[in-house]
Design a protein around this motif. Structure first.
Motif, mmCIF file in Angstrom:
data_model
loop_
_atom_site.group_PDB
_atom_site.id
_atom_site.type_symbol
_atom_site.label_atom_id
_atom_site.label_comp_id
_atom_site.label_asym_id
_atom_site.label_seq_id
_atom_site.Cartn_x
_atom_site.Cartn_y
_atom_site.Cartn_z
ATOM 1 N N LEU A 152 -7.274 3.028 0.878
ATOM 2 C CA LEU A 152 -7.792 2.664 2.195
ATOM 3 C C LEU A 152 -9.316 2.747 2.243
ATOM 4 O O LEU A 152 -9.977 1.870 2.821
ATOM 5 N N ALA A 153 -9.877 3.800 1.636
ATOM 6 C CA ALA A 153 -11.329 3.960 1.648
ATOM 7 C C ALA A 153 -12.013 2.847 0.858
ATOM 8 O O ALA A 153 -13.019 2.274 1.309
ATOM 9 N N LEU A 154 -11.482 2.507 -0.302
ATOM 10 C CA LEU A 154 -12.073 1.445 -1.108
ATOM 11 C C LEU A 154 -11.976 0.092 -0.411
ATOM 12 O O LEU A 154 -12.920 -0.703 -0.438
ATOM 13 N N ASP A 155 -10.824 -0.168 0.224
ATOM 14 C CA ASP A 155 -10.676 -1.443 0.925
ATOM 15 C C ASP A 155 -11.617 -1.519 2.124
ATOM 16 O O ASP A 155 -12.153 -2.594 2.430
ATOM 17 N N PRO A 163 -0.816 12.744 -3.975
ATOM 18 C CA PRO A 163 -1.156 12.642 -2.564
ATOM 19 C C PRO A 163 -2.490 11.945 -2.263
ATOM 20 O O PRO A 163 -2.834 11.750 -1.107
ATOM 21 N N TYR A 164 -3.250 11.575 -3.296
ATOM 22 C CA TYR A 164 -4.606 11.086 -3.030
ATOM 23 C C TYR A 164 -4.732 9.566 -3.039
ATOM 24 O O TYR A 164 -5.707 9.027 -2.504
ATOM 25 N N GLY A 165 -3.770 8.879 -3.638
ATOM 26 C CA GLY A 165 -3.874 7.427 -3.737
ATOM 27 C C GLY A 165 -3.926 6.728 -2.402
ATOM 28 O O GLY A 165 -4.610 5.714 -2.242
ATOM 29 N N GLU A 212 -5.875 -7.653 -4.731
ATOM 30 C CA GLU A 212 -5.349 -6.301 -4.518
ATOM 31 C C GLU A 212 -3.836 -6.272 -4.683
ATOM 32 O O GLU A 212 -3.279 -5.326 -5.267
ATOM 33 N N PHE A 213 -3.158 -7.285 -4.174
ATOM 34 C CA PHE A 213 -1.707 -7.358 -4.298
ATOM 35 C C PHE A 213 -1.287 -7.375 -5.766
ATOM 36 O O PHE A 213 -0.397 -6.626 -6.186
ATOM 37 N N VAL A 214 -1.935 -8.223 -6.563
ATOM 38 C CA VAL A 214 -1.601 -8.319 -7.980
ATOM 39 C C VAL A 214 -1.886 -7.000 -8.693
ATOM 40 O O VAL A 214 -1.057 -6.498 -9.471
ATOM 41 N N ALA A 215 -3.044 -6.404 -8.418
ATOM 42 C CA ALA A 215 -3.411 -5.156 -9.091
ATOM 43 C C ALA A 215 -2.443 -4.030 -8.746
ATOM 44 O O ALA A 215 -1.988 -3.289 -9.648
ATOM 45 N N MET A 216 -2.100 -3.884 -7.475
ATOM 46 C CA MET A 216 -1.204 -2.799 -7.078
ATOM 47 C C MET A 216 0.209 -3.018 -7.581
ATOM 48 O O MET A 216 0.892 -2.064 -7.984
ATOM 49 N N VAL A 248 0.836 -1.204 0.000
ATOM 50 C CA VAL A 248 0.000 0.000 0.000
ATOM 51 C C VAL A 248 0.871 1.253 0.000
ATOM 52 O O VAL A 248 0.570 2.232 -0.709
ATOM 53 N N ALA A 249 1.965 1.250 0.772
ATOM 54 C CA ALA A 249 2.839 2.423 0.825
ATOM 55 C C ALA A 249 3.494 2.686 -0.529
ATOM 56 O O ALA A 249 3.612 3.848 -0.958
ATOM 57 N N LEU A 250 3.946 1.640 -1.223
ATOM 58 C CA LEU A 250 4.545 1.816 -2.543
ATOM 59 C C LEU A 250 3.525 2.351 -3.542
ATOM 60 O O LEU A 250 3.811 3.281 -4.315
ATOM 61 N N PHE A 251 2.323 1.784 -3.520
ATOM 62 C CA PHE A 251 1.276 2.255 -4.422
ATOM 63 C C PHE A 251 0.903 3.708 -4.106
ATOM 64 O O PHE A 251 0.701 4.515 -5.013
ATOM 65 N N ALA A 252 0.836 4.036 -2.809
ATOM 66 C CA ALA A 252 0.513 5.411 -2.416
ATOM 67 C C ALA A 252 1.614 6.371 -2.829
ATOM 68 O O ALA A 252 1.351 7.536 -3.161
#
Length: 384
Positions: free
Chosen positions: A231-234, A224-226, A289-293, A215-219
């Protein structure tokens, strides 16, 4: 003799058996991890404040305040109170305020550790405090500090000591989550082997590491919004799974879905129908989620940039992938072992003939009494 749901399942006339030396050592280790984790989180908050990183400071301080307040009120006034099920406990809300204050300032956990180590007291309450700290503070702090490590600490504007401090704090948070959830598992099912609980601790540590780093890498790529969108979608996905499974009341699910965004909470040994979100559904979502991110992360590698080109970014990628490999290598082994020790959320051990007979007859058995300890140790899961 009633079987208590703890490390030493032995009690007589309401008196718990003395703690074994191995359990005292475990209390010491857990206390050291707790002190390191809370202390490092406070130091990191001061670091953010000193270098005017207001977003990270408010996030770090907010998590600390949230975790301490929720755990304090839960322990003092809610289901985690040691006298919660005691009909002779007639203390008013005002009488419990001092205990709430001691929990908030982190003094109560030292008192409980002293009672366990030097007075042979029961360790249920101590590990309740540890569990609350792990899921409410350690897990979100690990994600927040990893985000700061990637976005800020790896840049030239950050002080030279920021990266080592954040790395150390994140590692201790991973250890805190793994140990806290493994101790809950051992309190629920004390008959499993020590090797099983070591496996659970490693699995939980790999789980929070893989999830937080991904999540941190994707963010970092979608700053700044990812960070907030993922988190909200999950959170919404967790609410849908909770509503579909209908194991807990939806109002309670609104709360329990928050930590589920980062780590699966319930013990592996619980039956599928007793989980707020069943483990199979939970980990299927996590794999997708892992694969998508990671597809998004790797597809952005060619674009480069100051964040992607840093050693911190590369190091996080390596650790994140290794953690995911460790998680999914350990998970089948832990899952199969858990099925051999499967329990109901409300009964200490389904294999206990007396417990089963007691339930069928509508009576009270020793095992059902013991299950009260397990439920007050862990956050209550109200049924429909």
């Amino acid at each position: 003799m009633a079987a208590r749901d703890g490390f030493q399942p032995c009690s007589l006339d309401g008196m718990s058996a003395p703690l074994a030396p191995s359990e005292k050592h475990l209390v010491v280790v857990a206390l050291v991890v707790h002190v390191l984790d809370v202390g490092l989180d406070l130091i990191v908050a001061i670091l953010f404040f000193a270098h005017l990183q207001w977003g990270f400071f408010l996030g770090c301080a907010g998590v600390l305040l949230w975790a301490w307040l929720v755990s304090s009120f839960y322990i003092s006034f809610g289901g985690g109170n040691p006298q919660h099920d005691d009909i002779d406990d007639r203390r008013s809300a005002l009488d419990r305020i001092p205990q709430c204050f001691l929990n908030f300032v982190q003094a109560q956990i030292f008192a409980e550790a002293y009672r366990c180590i030097f007075r042979n007291g029961d360790s249920d309450y101590f590990h309740t405090l540890r569990l609350m700290e792990a899921i409410l503070e350690s897990a979100p702090q690990a994600l927040l500090q990893l985000y700061a490590l990637i976005i800020w600490a790896s840049t030239e504007d950050a002080p030279s000591g920021a990266c080592p401090l954040l790395r150390l704090s994140v590692m201790v948070s991973f250890l805190s989550v793994g140990l806290g959830l493994a101790m809950w598992e051992q309190k629920v099912q004390f008959r499993a082997s020590s090797g099983y609980f070591v496996g659970v601790a490693l699995t939980r540590a790999f789980e929070i590491a893989s999830r937080s780093i991904t999540v941190a890498l994707f963010a970092g790529l979608t700053h700044p919004y990812g960070f907030w969108w993922v988190l909200a979608l999950d959170y919404l996905v967790m609410l849908v799974l909770i509503a579909r499974h209908q194991s807990v009341q939806f109002t309670y699910g609104l709360f329990v879905a928050l930590p589920l965004v980062l780590v699966s909470l319930e013990p592996f040994v619980w039956r599928r129908e007793d989980h707020a979100v069943p483990k199979d559904a939970y980990y299927c979502v996590r794999i997708l989620e892992f694969v998508a991110m990671w597809i998004a992360i790797l597809s952005q590698e060619d674009r480069g940039g100051p964040v992607q080109d840093s050693s911190v970014w590369i190091g996080c990628q390596v650790v994140g992938l290794l953690s995911a490999m460790g998680l999914y290598a350990m998970l089948p082994c832990v899952w199969l072992a858990a099925r051999r020790h499967e329990l109901s959320r409300d009964v200490t051990d389904w294999a206990d003939d007396e417990a089963t007979a007691g339930l069928q007859d509508g009576g009270t058995s020793d095992s059902s009494e013991g299950s009260g300890d397990a439920r007050r140790y862990a956050p209550d899961l109200p049924e429909e």
